[in-house]
Design a protein around this motif. Sequence first.
Motif, PDB file in Angstrom:
ATOM      1  N   ALA A  39      16.288 -15.741  25.610  1.00 41.89           N
ATOM      2  CA  ALA A  39      16.980 -16.499  24.577  1.00 41.89           C
ATOM      3  C   ALA A  39      18.453 -16.162  24.479  1.00 41.89           C
ATOM      4  O   ALA A  39      19.264 -17.018  24.137  1.00 41.89           O
ATOM      5  N   HIS A  40      18.833 -14.915  24.813  1.00 44.19           N
ATOM      6  CA  HIS A  40      20.183 -14.474  24.472  1.00 44.19           C
ATOM      7  C   HIS A  40      20.958 -13.836  25.618  1.00 44.19           C
ATOM      8  O   HIS A  40      22.085 -13.400  25.402  1.00 44.19           O
ATOM      9  N   MET A  41      20.388 -13.756  26.803  1.00 43.28           N
ATOM     10  CA  MET A  41      21.080 -13.074  27.897  1.00 43.28           C
ATOM     11  C   MET A  41      21.367 -14.042  29.038  1.00 43.28           C
ATOM     12  O   MET A  41      20.546 -14.910  29.350  1.00 43.28           O
ATOM     13  N   ARG A  42      22.510 -13.872  29.647  1.00 48.01           N
ATOM     14  CA  ARG A  42      22.882 -14.642  30.834  1.00 48.01           C
ATOM     15  C   ARG A  42      22.789 -13.744  32.068  1.00 48.01           C
ATOM     16  O   ARG A  42      22.951 -12.525  31.997  1.00 48.01           O
ATOM     17  N   LEU A  43      22.549 -14.395  33.193  1.00 52.73           N
ATOM     18  CA  LEU A  43      22.446 -13.712  34.491  1.00 52.73           C
ATOM     19  C   LEU A  43      23.430 -14.349  35.453  1.00 52.73           C
ATOM     20  O   LEU A  43      23.576 -15.572  35.485  1.00 52.73           O
ATOM     21  N   HIS A  44      24.114 -13.502  36.225  1.00 50.86           N
ATOM     22  CA  HIS A  44      24.917 -14.036  37.323  1.00 50.86           C
ATOM     23  C   HIS A  44      24.520 -13.326  38.610  1.00 50.86           C
ATOM     24  O   HIS A  44      24.584 -12.094  38.700  1.00 50.86           O
ATOM     25  N   VAL A  45      24.087 -14.107  39.613  1.00 57.13           N
ATOM     26  CA  VAL A  45      23.689 -13.572  40.916  1.00 57.13           C
ATOM     27  C   VAL A  45      24.704 -14.037  41.952  1.00 57.13           C
ATOM     28  O   VAL A  45      24.922 -15.239  42.122  1.00 57.13           O
ATOM     29  N   ASP A  62      22.926 -22.129  19.280  1.00 60.65           N
ATOM     30  CA  ASP A  62      22.644 -22.973  20.442  1.00 60.65           C
ATOM     31  C   ASP A  62      21.971 -22.197  21.550  1.00 60.65           C
ATOM     32  O   ASP A  62      21.050 -22.671  22.196  1.00 60.65           O
ATOM     33  N   ASP A  63      22.441 -20.954  21.813  1.00 58.28           N
ATOM     34  CA  ASP A  63      21.877 -20.176  22.898  1.00 58.28           C
ATOM     35  C   ASP A  63      20.413 -19.846  22.663  1.00 58.28           C
ATOM     36  O   ASP A  63      19.627 -19.750  23.589  1.00 58.28           O
ATOM     37  N   SER A  64      20.052 -19.648  21.390  1.00 58.17           N
ATOM     38  CA  SER A  64      18.670 -19.241  21.112  1.00 58.17           C
ATOM     39  C   SER A  64      17.676 -20.341  21.441  1.00 58.17           C
ATOM     40  O   SER A  64      16.489 -20.089  21.559  1.00 58.17           O
ATOM     41  N   ARG A  65      18.140 -21.593  21.572  1.00 57.59           N
ATOM     42  CA  ARG A  65      17.229 -22.684  21.891  1.00 57.59           C
ATOM     43  C   ARG A  65      17.093 -22.916  23.380  1.00 57.59           C
ATOM     44  O   ARG A  65      16.277 -23.708  23.821  1.00 57.59           O
ATOM     45  N   ARG A  66      17.913 -22.238  24.209  1.00 62.74           N
ATOM     46  CA  ARG A  66      17.812 -22.410  25.646  1.00 62.74           C
ATOM     47  C   ARG A  66      16.650 -21.574  26.171  1.00 62.74           C
ATOM     48  O   ARG A  66      16.338 -20.511  25.648  1.00 62.74           O
ATOM     49  N   THR A  67      16.058 -22.017  27.249  1.00 63.08           N
ATOM     50  CA  THR A  67      14.879 -21.343  27.782  1.00 63.08           C
ATOM     51  C   THR A  67      15.233 -20.520  29.001  1.00 63.08           C
ATOM     52  O   THR A  67      16.305 -20.643  29.574  1.00 63.08           O
ATOM     53  N   ARG A  68      14.278 -19.697  29.412  1.00 60.42           N
ATOM     54  CA  ARG A  68      14.470 -18.843  30.567  1.00 60.42           C
ATOM     55  C   ARG A  68      14.676 -19.650  31.833  1.00 60.42           C
ATOM     56  O   ARG A  68      15.256 -19.165  32.798  1.00 60.42           O
ATOM     57  N   GLY A  69      14.283 -20.878  31.866  1.00 55.90           N
ATOM     58  CA  GLY A  69      14.405 -21.684  33.066  1.00 55.90           C
ATOM     59  C   GLY A  69      15.652 -22.535  33.141  1.00 55.90           C
ATOM     60  O   GLY A  69      15.894 -23.176  34.148  1.00 55.90           O
TER      61      GLY A  69
END
Length: 320
Positions: free
Chosen positions: A265-271, A304-311
């Motif tokens: 819900a709250h973390m971003r990833l950059h690969v 807004d970020d809390s509504r985004r999903t892991r996918g």
Amino acid sequence: MAASPALTRSLVAASAALGPAALVAYGAIVERNAFVVREATMPVLTPGSSPLRVLHISDIHMRPGQRRKQAWLRDLVRLEPDLVVNTGDNLAHPKAVPAVVQALGDLLSVPGVFVFGSNDYFGPRLKNPAKYLTKPTHRVYGTPLPWQDLRAAFTERGWLDLTHNRREFELAGQRIAAAGVDDPHIERDRYDTIAGPADPTATLRLGLTHSPEPRVLDRFAADGYQLVMAGHTHGGQLCVPFYGALVTNCGLDRSRVKGPSQWGAHMRLHVSAGIGTSPFAPVRFACRPEATLLTLVPAPTGGDDSRRTRGSTQPSISAR
């Protein structure tokens, strides 16, 4: 100089018309050396913070004679980042440490943080590429590499080693809380050594790992990190046009094989798709070698970020 996207597409089309041998030649001679800087904006900072420019480099896989790669790396300082993040696999040869240090050049005078990957500790070995599909957990270690010398060179210039370390530091007048683990790909990660909530008052809570294994990402997310940066995947390295990567070489799903995405819900990833290749598989196809300049901006307020999903993914990315 990197090949332009239009030229790259033309060469791919021409190679496809000539057959598999031409495709391999294109991947080994052209695309493997078609270095590109990608740019992305990621809304991860504490609201009210000033933007930060972060240069993400990974998977250099340096050999002493790779002059084109070294010249391209030296030129990255022109991007004027506030912070350099190096997520490992710098080496591909026992005598490559001086080449890495000289290629990074003035970037080592910019604030930086790093963790190492398996190919900082062990040299590459010839492997059956089919095992990436049939036995993705199979490990074959090469000869030990002089990672201690590389670590000393980085830390002497002021870069912070985040391998099983938590560090807080000032950057452009803002406080950064950062932590990292050793490479989960070879099961060297010991997250318990850095476990615990990250400083909630920091402008940026940043996690580093070489391989983006879900078990590690979940721990960072649970501890309140806003952004985790990783490498290892090479973006798939050999990709199929209109399909993407065949494998990620880790537990991460293919949709996240490179670039920004949301994790929880709250973390971003950059690969990072990385800069180099193994000397035993010196080919890239539909996956150019890259460094990424991230512009970190404040996260939106209002949930807004809390509504985004892991996918879901973050599409704001461009190449130049």
